[in-house]
Design a protein around this motif. Structure first.
Motif, mmCIF file in Angstrom:
data_model
loop_
_atom_site.group_PDB
_atom_site.id
_atom_site.type_symbol
_atom_site.label_atom_id
_atom_site.label_comp_id
_atom_site.label_asym_id
_atom_site.label_seq_id
_atom_site.Cartn_x
_atom_site.Cartn_y
_atom_site.Cartn_z
ATOM 1 N N THR A 24 32.420 -5.638 -0.352
ATOM 2 C CA THR A 24 33.412 -4.784 -0.805
ATOM 3 C C THR A 24 32.816 -4.186 -2.095
ATOM 4 O O THR A 24 32.138 -4.738 -3.007
ATOM 5 N N GLU A 25 32.992 -2.794 -2.372
ATOM 6 C CA GLU A 25 32.450 -2.203 -3.683
ATOM 7 C C GLU A 25 33.840 -1.645 -4.272
ATOM 8 O O GLU A 25 34.503 -1.073 -3.770
ATOM 9 N N CYS A 26 33.847 -2.265 -5.607
ATOM 10 C CA CYS A 26 35.093 -1.759 -6.339
ATOM 11 C C CYS A 26 34.635 -0.811 -7.521
ATOM 12 O O CYS A 26 33.760 -1.077 -8.190
ATOM 13 N N LEU A 27 35.388 0.353 -7.680
ATOM 14 C CA LEU A 27 35.129 1.225 -8.499
ATOM 15 C C LEU A 27 36.082 1.157 -9.758
ATOM 16 O O LEU A 27 37.328 1.566 -9.378
ATOM 17 N N PRO A 28 35.669 0.704 -10.844
ATOM 18 C CA PRO A 28 36.475 0.752 -12.108
ATOM 19 C C PRO A 28 37.107 1.989 -12.414
ATOM 20 O O PRO A 28 36.457 3.055 -12.099
ATOM 21 N N PRO A 29 38.170 2.257 -13.412
ATOM 22 C CA PRO A 29 38.461 3.413 -13.823
ATOM 23 C C PRO A 29 37.388 4.026 -14.699
ATOM 24 O O PRO A 29 36.688 3.330 -15.258
ATOM 25 N N PRO A 30 37.456 5.232 -14.684
ATOM 26 C CA PRO A 30 36.361 6.188 -15.125
ATOM 27 C C PRO A 30 36.279 5.649 -16.766
ATOM 28 O O PRO A 30 35.402 5.710 -17.275
ATOM 29 N N ILE A 31 37.563 5.586 -17.293
ATOM 30 C CA ILE A 31 37.474 5.135 -18.778
ATOM 31 C C ILE A 31 36.844 3.948 -19.263
ATOM 32 O O ILE A 31 36.559 3.665 -20.334
ATOM 33 N N SER A 32 36.796 2.832 -18.337
ATOM 34 C CA SER A 32 36.221 1.566 -18.637
ATOM 35 C C SER A 32 35.159 1.515 -19.184
ATOM 36 O O SER A 32 34.688 0.623 -19.784
ATOM 37 N N GLY A 33 33.953 2.255 -18.574
ATOM 38 C CA GLY A 33 32.546 2.075 -18.916
ATOM 39 C C GLY A 33 31.909 0.961 -18.149
ATOM 40 O O GLY A 33 30.823 0.727 -18.493
ATOM 41 N N THR A 86 45.160 -0.256 2.774
ATOM 42 C CA THR A 86 45.304 0.594 4.237
ATOM 43 C C THR A 86 44.837 -0.458 5.214
ATOM 44 O O THR A 86 44.035 -1.151 5.241
ATOM 45 N N ILE A 87 45.637 -0.528 6.233
ATOM 46 C CA ILE A 87 45.129 -1.389 7.645
ATOM 47 C C ILE A 87 44.972 -0.512 8.601
ATOM 48 O O ILE A 87 45.557 0.538 8.907
ATOM 49 N N LYS A 88 43.549 -0.483 9.245
ATOM 50 C CA LYS A 88 43.167 0.353 10.318
ATOM 51 C C LYS A 88 44.003 -0.311 11.698
ATOM 52 O O LYS A 88 43.762 -1.568 12.147
ATOM 53 N N ASP A 136 41.413 -2.523 5.004
ATOM 54 C CA ASP A 136 40.410 -1.486 4.711
ATOM 55 C C ASP A 136 40.362 -1.587 3.596
ATOM 56 O O ASP A 136 40.331 -2.513 2.761
ATOM 57 N N ALA A 137 40.445 -0.376 2.819
ATOM 58 C CA ALA A 137 40.093 -0.034 1.369
ATOM 59 C C ALA A 137 41.640 -0.583 0.736
ATOM 60 O O ALA A 137 42.784 -0.724 1.447
ATOM 61 N N TYR A 138 41.422 -0.996 -0.394
ATOM 62 C CA TYR A 138 42.813 -1.374 -1.372
ATOM 63 C C TYR A 138 42.518 -1.010 -2.550
ATOM 64 O O TYR A 138 41.353 -0.814 -3.201
ATOM 65 N N THR A 150 41.662 0.716 -10.003
ATOM 66 C CA THR A 150 40.402 0.340 -9.692
ATOM 67 C C THR A 150 40.568 0.333 -8.062
ATOM 68 O O THR A 150 41.685 -0.094 -7.287
ATOM 69 N N LYS A 151 39.585 1.139 -7.498
ATOM 70 C CA LYS A 151 39.521 1.497 -5.912
ATOM 71 C C LYS A 151 38.463 0.604 -5.340
ATOM 72 O O LYS A 151 37.211 0.587 -5.777
ATOM 73 N N CYS A 152 38.782 -0.197 -4.146
ATOM 74 C CA CYS A 152 37.993 -0.760 -3.503
ATOM 75 C C CYS A 152 37.955 -0.583 -2.118
ATOM 76 O O CYS A 152 38.818 -0.286 -1.412
ATOM 77 N N SER A 153 36.652 -0.537 -1.646
ATOM 78 C CA SER A 153 36.433 -0.092 -0.157
ATOM 79 C C SER A 153 35.231 -0.883 0.471
ATOM 80 O O SER A 153 34.383 -1.452 -0.271
#
Length: 450
Positions: A24-33, A86-88, A136-138, A150-153
């Motif tokens: 999984t790749e998680c994208l932190p909030p844009p403000i977190s740096g 989300t579940i596929k 799936d993603a969460y 934080t968005k993980c996919s």
């Protein structure tokens, strides 16, 4: 697809709990740096092994292991973390099932595993056959100190986590529609996420980060003026280009135009500093009064030292991802030497305050900067001359809240880096700092000069 919500919820017999893991790749909030986080998510899905067409079943997503820990920035308070996912749905029917968990968690210390509540969703079975459920993603929403996501996919093909054998109960219809609500105390599956905001999502309209327009104006073709005889009092500066490099969790780079204007009063000068419009994008949704700019103006030429100028906080709420105009900054320059003295942009600081939480993001000048203004100064007692490390001018004649200060640029900026980083994440809400969300992406490059 499955249609959820209608009908009686079936507590299947027997229930099955299967585990699956995926990169999984998680994208932190844009403000977190913080950069994207690569990890492994382990999920256990619970669903009935068998059911009939027309039944409504409950599916439970248990996160055994999230893809990232809570970073070593700040502790997360009890009941501040809310997961959605989300579940596929595949096999005899296709579609997606939205999952949601309550904002329910124990205190989560920094640098420890994330603890996510179980997510639930309901699924109405409308077609006979074998149905597969694949995680799936969460997303992970943190409500304090700011609401951040934080968005993980998945970064690989994921194996089904559960299978339901659906038998024909008569009168079944072709599967279709979307997933829907829950029954009893479970949360709505397919409803909107309560209290969370989509990181990086768009919002309409922009607001300024201060009560005054921060558009810079060209100060004519010259930068100098006589501050002595002739009775002249207004000295407009010229617009100069400046690049700033900010400390995390701030943006990596800010490019803008800066103008320094002066108005003589007695032996001192009232300074007004303006930056270009849309100098940066708001890293998070911030309430009115949360963001305040300041800058150290570098005194050169005959005089030496620095003068701090400050601007008022934003009067209107700021929307995430929308351009922000910094308010005009004011302060007072008291010369400490006679001769031709120059005023140039120095370190820019962005202060964010949410309740009792405060963060200071210093942005230092990259490369050389052309002076915006040159003045013929006359030394005043207690002036800025020689204040390379201490005591620039006094505060007399300065606007409310602004003071002059000495010291080289190395002395400006955040006084507590630990607090800065913590609040930075804490953007939980505005602090933009990422409500301490456990994973974060770098703040998007701030918008440059118009």
């Amino acid at each position: 697809m499955m249609l959820g919500g209608a009908g009686m919820l079936l507590v299947a017999s027997p229930a099955q709990a299967a585990g699956t893991s995926y990169k999984t790749e998680c994208l932190p909030p844009p403000i977190s740096g913080l950069p994207p986080v690569q990890g492994t998510t382990v999920v256990q899905l619970t669903a009935p092994a068998e059911a009939k067409v027309g039944d409504t079943v409950e599916v439970v997503w248990k996160t055994v292991e999230a893809a990232s820990k809570n970073p070593d920035i700040l502790d997360l308070d009890k009941d501040t973390v809310k997961p959605t996912g989300t579940i596929k749905v595949g096999g005899a029917a296709t579609g997606t099932l939205k999952m949601e968990g309550p904002r329910q968690n124990p205190p989560i210390p920094k640098n420890s595993a994330m603890v996510l509540s179980d997510m639930k969703g309901t699924l109405k079975l409308e077609k006979a056959g074998e149905i597969t459920l694949t995680p799936d993603a969460y997303d992970i929403n943190v409500s304090k100190p700011l609401s951040t996501d934080t968005k993980c996919s998945p970064k690989e093909a994921v194996a089904p986590g559960a299978t339901i054998k659906v038998t024909d109960g008569g009168g079944g219809t072709a599967a279709g529609g979307t997933t829907s609500g829950s029954t009893g105390g479970s949360t709505t599956a397919g409803g909107t996420t309560s209290g969370s905001t989509t990181a990086g999502g768009t919002t309409s309209g922009s607001t300024t980060a201060g009560g005054t327009s921060s558009g810079s104006t060209a100060a004519g073709g010259t930068t100098s003026g006589s501050g002595g005889s002739g009775g002249r009092t207004d000295f407009p500066g010229k617009e100069v280009s400046v690049h700033f490099a900010c400390t995390s969790p701030g943006p990596a780079d800010i490019a803008t135009k800066v103008t320094i204007d002066a108005k003589k009063s007695g032996g001192s000068y009232a300074l007004t500093v303006k930056t270009a419009k849309g100098v940066m994008n708001s890293p998070a949704a911030l309430p009115a009064g949360a963001l305040k700019p300041s800058m150290d103006i570098v005194v050169g030429g005959a005089d030496k030292g620095s003068v701090k100028v400050t601007g008022p906080a934003n009067t209107e709420p700021l929307e995430q991802g929308k351009p922000v105009d910094l308010s005009d900054m004011t302060g007072t320059y008291k010369p400490g030497a006679s001769g031709k003295s120059t005023l140039s942009p120095g370190t820019l600081a962005i202060d964010v305050t949410l309740g009792s939480s405060k963060i200071n993001i210093p942005c230092k000048v990259k490369g050389s900067v052309t002076p915006s203004l040159e003045l013929d100064t006359t030394a005043q007692q207690g002036g800025a001359s020689g204040s390379a490390s201490s005591g620039a001018s006094g505060t007399s004649g300065s606007t409310a809240g602004s003071t002059t200060s000495g010291g080289g640029l190395a002395d400006t900026g955040a006084e507590d880096n630990g607090t800065l980083r913590a609040l930075g994440l804490v953007a939980g809400t505005a602090i933009l700092l990422g409500g301490a969300v456990f994973t974060f992406t770098p703040w998007r490059r701030l918008r440059g000069t118009r």
